[in-house]
Design a protein around this motif. Structure first.
Motif, PDB file in Angstrom:
ATOM      1  N   ASP A 105       0.829  -1.200   0.000  1.00  0.00           N
ATOM      2  CA  ASP A 105       0.000   0.000   0.000  1.00  0.00           C
ATOM      3  C   ASP A 105       0.865   1.252   0.000  1.00  0.00           C
ATOM      4  O   ASP A 105       2.099   1.184  -0.119  1.00  0.00           O
ATOM      5  CB  ASP A 105      -0.950  -0.010   1.207  1.00  0.00           C
ATOM      6  CG  ASP A 105      -0.221  -0.265   2.518  1.00  0.00           C
ATOM      7  OD1 ASP A 105       0.999   0.022   2.603  1.00  0.00           O
ATOM      8  OD2 ASP A 105      -0.852  -0.755   3.471  1.00  0.00           O
ATOM      9  N   ASP A 106       0.201   2.416   0.169  1.00  0.00           N
ATOM     10  CA  ASP A 106       0.912   3.697   0.128  1.00  0.00           C
ATOM     11  C   ASP A 106       1.989   3.778   1.198  1.00  0.00           C
ATOM     12  O   ASP A 106       3.108   4.254   0.944  1.00  0.00           O
ATOM     13  CB  ASP A 106      -0.078   4.849   0.324  1.00  0.00           C
ATOM     14  CG  ASP A 106      -0.990   5.064  -0.875  1.00  0.00           C
ATOM     15  OD1 ASP A 106      -0.837   4.329  -1.871  1.00  0.00           O
ATOM     16  OD2 ASP A 106      -1.853   5.957  -0.810  1.00  0.00           O
TER      17      ASP A 106
ATOM     18  N   THR B  80      -0.306  -1.348  -6.359  1.00  0.00           N
ATOM     19  CA  THR B  80      -1.578  -0.663  -6.572  1.00  0.00           C
ATOM     20  C   THR B  80      -1.746   0.350  -5.458  1.00  0.00           C
ATOM     21  O   THR B  80      -1.947  -0.016  -4.291  1.00  0.00           O
ATOM     22  CB  THR B  80      -2.747  -1.663  -6.585  1.00  0.00           C
ATOM     23  OG1 THR B  80      -2.506  -2.647  -7.590  1.00  0.00           O
ATOM     24  CG2 THR B  80      -4.051  -0.949  -6.876  1.00  0.00           C
ATOM     25  N   LEU B  81      -1.663   1.638  -5.814  1.00  0.00           N
ATOM     26  CA  LEU B  81      -1.611   2.719  -4.831  1.00  0.00           C
ATOM     27  C   LEU B  81      -2.634   3.788  -5.199  1.00  0.00           C
ATOM     28  O   LEU B  81      -3.312   3.700  -6.220  1.00  0.00           O
ATOM     29  CB  LEU B  81      -0.200   3.320  -4.787  1.00  0.00           C
ATOM     30  CG  LEU B  81       0.953   2.317  -4.619  1.00  0.00           C
ATOM     31  CD1 LEU B  81       2.286   3.023  -4.773  1.00  0.00           C
ATOM     32  CD2 LEU B  81       0.853   1.621  -3.271  1.00  0.00           C
ATOM     33  N   SER B  82      -2.697   4.829  -4.376  1.00  0.00           N
ATOM     34  CA  SER B  82      -3.612   5.930  -4.663  1.00  0.00           C
ATOM     35  C   SER B  82      -2.960   6.909  -5.625  1.00  0.00           C
ATOM     36  O   SER B  82      -1.752   7.163  -5.561  1.00  0.00           O
ATOM     37  CB  SER B  82      -3.993   6.650  -3.368  1.00  0.00           C
ATOM     38  OG  SER B  82      -2.854   7.303  -2.817  1.00  0.00           O
TER      39      SER B  82
ATOM     40  N   TYR C 232      -0.957   9.784  -3.931  1.00  0.00           N
ATOM     41  CA  TYR C 232       0.370   9.425  -3.440  1.00  0.00           C
ATOM     42  C   TYR C 232       1.369   9.316  -4.594  1.00  0.00           C
ATOM     43  O   TYR C 232       2.522   9.750  -4.479  1.00  0.00           O
ATOM     44  CB  TYR C 232       0.324   8.100  -2.678  1.00  0.00           C
ATOM     45  CG  TYR C 232       1.698   7.522  -2.451  1.00  0.00           C
ATOM     46  CD1 TYR C 232       2.543   8.072  -1.503  1.00  0.00           C
ATOM     47  CD2 TYR C 232       2.168   6.462  -3.214  1.00  0.00           C
ATOM     48  CE1 TYR C 232       3.828   7.573  -1.312  1.00  0.00           C
ATOM     49  CE2 TYR C 232       3.437   5.962  -3.038  1.00  0.00           C
ATOM     50  CZ  TYR C 232       4.260   6.514  -2.082  1.00  0.00           C
ATOM     51  OH  TYR C 232       5.531   6.024  -1.915  1.00  0.00           O
TER      52      TYR C 232
ATOM     53  N   LEU D  37      -6.938   0.998 -11.026  1.00  0.00           N
ATOM     54  CA  LEU D  37      -8.099   1.101 -10.139  1.00  0.00           C
ATOM     55  C   LEU D  37      -9.399   0.885 -10.916  1.00  0.00           C
ATOM     56  O   LEU D  37     -10.341   0.259 -10.397  1.00  0.00           O
ATOM     57  CB  LEU D  37      -8.105   2.456  -9.438  1.00  0.00           C
ATOM     58  CG  LEU D  37      -6.960   2.695  -8.428  1.00  0.00           C
ATOM     59  CD1 LEU D  37      -7.074   4.088  -7.821  1.00  0.00           C
ATOM     60  CD2 LEU D  37      -6.956   1.634  -7.333  1.00  0.00           C
TER      61      LEU D  37
ATOM     62  N   LYS E 185      -8.819  -2.993   0.008  1.00  0.00           N
ATOM     63  CA  LYS E 185      -7.904  -1.841   0.045  1.00  0.00           C
ATOM     64  C   LYS E 185      -7.976  -1.041  -1.247  1.00  0.00           C
ATOM     65  O   LYS E 185      -8.027   0.199  -1.237  1.00  0.00           O
ATOM     66  CB  LYS E 185      -6.485  -2.354   0.309  1.00  0.00           C
ATOM     67  CG  LYS E 185      -5.400  -1.287   0.342  1.00  0.00           C
ATOM     68  CD  LYS E 185      -4.686  -1.132  -0.996  1.00  0.00           C
ATOM     69  CE  LYS E 185      -3.961  -2.411  -1.396  1.00  0.00           C
ATOM     70  NZ  LYS E 185      -3.212  -2.213  -2.680  1.00  0.00           N
ATOM     71  N   ASP E 186      -8.022  -1.741  -2.389  1.00  0.00           N
ATOM     72  CA  ASP E 186      -8.075  -1.054  -3.681  1.00  0.00           C
ATOM     73  C   ASP E 186      -9.377  -0.282  -3.855  1.00  0.00           C
ATOM     74  O   ASP E 186      -9.389   0.810  -4.444  1.00  0.00           O
ATOM     75  CB  ASP E 186      -7.911  -2.063  -4.817  1.00  0.00           C
ATOM     76  CG  ASP E 186      -6.524  -2.674  -4.834  1.00  0.00           C
ATOM     77  OD1 ASP E 186      -5.636  -2.176  -4.106  1.00  0.00           O
ATOM     78  OD2 ASP E 186      -6.316  -3.667  -5.572  1.00  0.00           O
TER      79      ASP E 186
ATOM     80  N   TYR F 137      -9.112   3.050  -2.326  1.00  0.00           N
ATOM     81  CA  TYR F 137      -8.432   4.007  -3.198  1.00  0.00           C
ATOM     82  C   TYR F 137      -9.360   4.498  -4.312  1.00  0.00           C
ATOM     83  O   TYR F 137      -9.285   5.657  -4.731  1.00  0.00           O
ATOM     84  CB  TYR F 137      -7.190   3.365  -3.821  1.00  0.00           C
ATOM     85  CG  TYR F 137      -6.066   3.093  -2.846  1.00  0.00           C
ATOM     86  CD1 TYR F 137      -5.906   3.860  -1.699  1.00  0.00           C
ATOM     87  CD2 TYR F 137      -5.168   2.060  -3.070  1.00  0.00           C
ATOM     88  CE1 TYR F 137      -4.871   3.614  -0.807  1.00  0.00           C
ATOM     89  CE2 TYR F 137      -4.125   1.799  -2.195  1.00  0.00           C
ATOM     90  CZ  TYR F 137      -3.976   2.583  -1.059  1.00  0.00           C
ATOM     91  OH  TYR F 137      -2.956   2.330  -0.185  1.00  0.00           O
TER      92      TYR F 137
ATOM     93  N   ASP G 275     -11.545   7.175  -2.857  1.00  0.00           N
ATOM     94  CA  ASP G 275     -10.769   8.397  -2.638  1.00  0.00           C
ATOM     95  C   ASP G 275     -10.560   9.145  -3.960  1.00  0.00           C
ATOM     96  O   ASP G 275     -10.683  10.372  -4.015  1.00  0.00           O
ATOM     97  CB  ASP G 275      -9.410   8.062  -2.016  1.00  0.00           C
ATOM     98  CG  ASP G 275      -9.541   7.598  -0.571  1.00  0.00           C
ATOM     99  OD1 ASP G 275     -10.603   7.863   0.040  1.00  0.00           O
ATOM    100  OD2 ASP G 275      -8.597   6.967  -0.067  1.00  0.00           O
TER     101      ASP G 275
END
Length: 474
Positions: A253-254, A283-285, A288, A359, A426-427, A430, A433
């Motif tokens: 994650d981030d 796989t992140l935001s 970030y 995403l 978790k994804d 994101y 968000d």
């Protein structure tokens, strides 16, 4: 003369297209001479192979331009068709010149013999082919030399030249991955940070492709299978990245990514050499990733966000799909490394767009999963055979390619983790968000609640299709 059906194949360089056209026109020329000599006698070959030969080839070219197989390619191939026909015209003219020189050859030799071998015309004679052959015992000629000079010759015709930036960066002249050991194979030093289910498999594919690989993981024991394959283990991300041309991170994650890249003591960015490429495949935001891009630029490092789509089995077989955001030139330079791990590498836009593409992919997948789980539960509660009903549904247009995998694992109760529920939850966080809240993505918000409920029921370690346990019998 009647044109025969022909199907042209697009060939990369102008030299290869010219060879194809010249060979075709030579065959047409010989066929024409045979037909005319058979019809009028061999004593008329020289007389007929001049004006009538040129007129017949011109007629043939017009027929080729109207041929159905060429028209079938449509307007999008018009430019390619025009280039090929142009090459055919040029080659037909050169074929006619060669025929005239061949007819004049014996008489010309006799004239030169009478004049003592001197060339009587004002222009200098071309060197003979014998003079251009390699000397006995000398190095053999490179059979690929003329083909290799094709792109440079095309640039010269267009008035272009290789830029100084391309020469200095080495991007324009990088070696290509060869099919045999005799051909040049690009080898770039790669560091892989994070050896989880995906990172370890990606590192193994890089080793199999011949890249020197240095690995790092929080738990060093996970690196031992890769060490047996030839990898080197580093104690910190900074140590792994110090001598690497490309550094790839694959973490959870981030927060984990931030620790790997920008830790003030052991982060990879502070140790990477200027001009090296950082690839974030987690796989992140998107927010970030934008921050990470600014930090990488400050450190003199080129960043690509390149998350992957695919299961563990796809990673084992080098069948991952990369969704890449970042500078186009950096993408081209890093493509050989990415192609060693994936079967498809897509450049989707500037930095951060790769993460948006990932995403979007996971949102579609997760919504499919939750919908299938509800449908299977519905069928089971009504006593219907879910297998038979879904088999009938699969014959309709609404059935997607991934649906066979989702329904198969749900009905067979095979929940071995390929994409665990806790990770897809978790994804989806994101996704919401990036969408600025549930009001802008209500369907994704509802799917996230399903995955969160599965985690609360202790199903987080199961494969994502394990959410079906919330709706049917265990």
């Amino acid at each position: 003369m009647t044109a025969r059906p022909l199907l042209f194949i697009s060939i990369g360089s102008a030299y290869e297209r010219h060879r194809l056209a010249r060979g075709l026109c030579t065959g047409i020329h010989r066929q024409f001479l045979f037909q005319r000599s058979h019809r009028h006698g061999t004593d008329r070959r020289r007389r007929l192979a001049s004006s009538e030969h040129s007129r017949s080839l011109a007629d043939l070219l017009r027929q080729l331009g109207q041929h159905a197989l060429l028209r079938r390619q449509g307007s999008r191939a018009r430019k390619r068709r025009e280039v090929l026909l142009r090459d055919l015209r040029l080659s037909c003219r050169s074929t006619g010149r060669r025929a005239r020189r061949a007819r004049q050859g014996p008489a010309r030799s006799r004239r030169l013999a009478r004049l003592g071998g001197q060339h009587t015309r004002g222009s200098p004679r071309r060197p003979s082919r014998v003079a251009t052959r390699r000397p006995v015992g000398g190095p053999p000629a490179d059979p690929h030399a003329r083909i290799a000079e094709g792109p440079a010759r095309d640039r010269a015709r267009r008035g272009e030249s290789e830029s100084d930036d391309q020469r200095s960066s080495g991007l324009a002249q990088r070696p290509r991955r060869g099919r045999t050991q005799g051909q040049a194979i690009m080898s770039m030093a790669v560091a892989v940070l994070g050896l989880g289910a995906m990172g370890s498999r990606m590192a193994a594919r890089l080793l199999a492709a011949g890249h020197p690989v240095t690995v790092w993981n929080r738990s060093p024991d996970k690196a031992q299978p890769l060490v047996a394959q030839g990898a080197r283990v580093a104690p910190t991300p900074a140590a792994a990245a110090r001598d690497a041309d490309v550094v790839i991170a694959m973490v959870r994650d981030d927060a984990a990514s931030n620790s790997v890249w920008v830790d003030p003591h052991d982060g990879a960015l502070i140790a990477m050499k200027p001009g090296a490429i950082a690839i974030e495949s987690s796989t992140l935001s998107p927010d970030y990733v934008a921050t990470l891009a600014r930090l990488a630029e400050h450190a003199g490092v080129k960043l690509l966000d390149a998350p992957v789509s695919g299961s563990r089995a796809a990673a084992d077989g080098g069948q991952l799909v990369f969704l890449v955001g970042g500078d186009a030139e950096v993408f081209e330079h890093a493509s050989p490394v990415l192609k060693a791990m994936g079967s498809a590498v897509h450049h989707v836009g500037p930095i951060g767009h790769g993460m948006l593409a990932k995403l979007a992919t996971n949102a579609l997948l997760g919504i499919h999963v939750t919908a299938f789980a509800e449908i299977v539960g519905l069928l089971q509660r009504h006593g219907a055979s879910a297998a038979k009903v879904l088999q009938a549904v699969s014959a309709t247009p609404v059935w997607a390619p991934v649906d066979a995998y989702l329904s198969g694992t749900m009905l067979s109760r095979d929940f071995r983790p390929q994409f665990p529920i806790e990770l897809i939850a978790k994804d989806f966080g994101y996704v919401l968000d990036a969408a600025d809240g549930a009001e802008h993505a209500p369907t994704a918000a509802a799917a996230l609640q399903v995955f969160k409920r599965a985690v609360e029921h202790g199903l987080g370690d199961l494969n994502m299709t394990g959410v079906v346990k919330l709706y049917g019998s265990n």
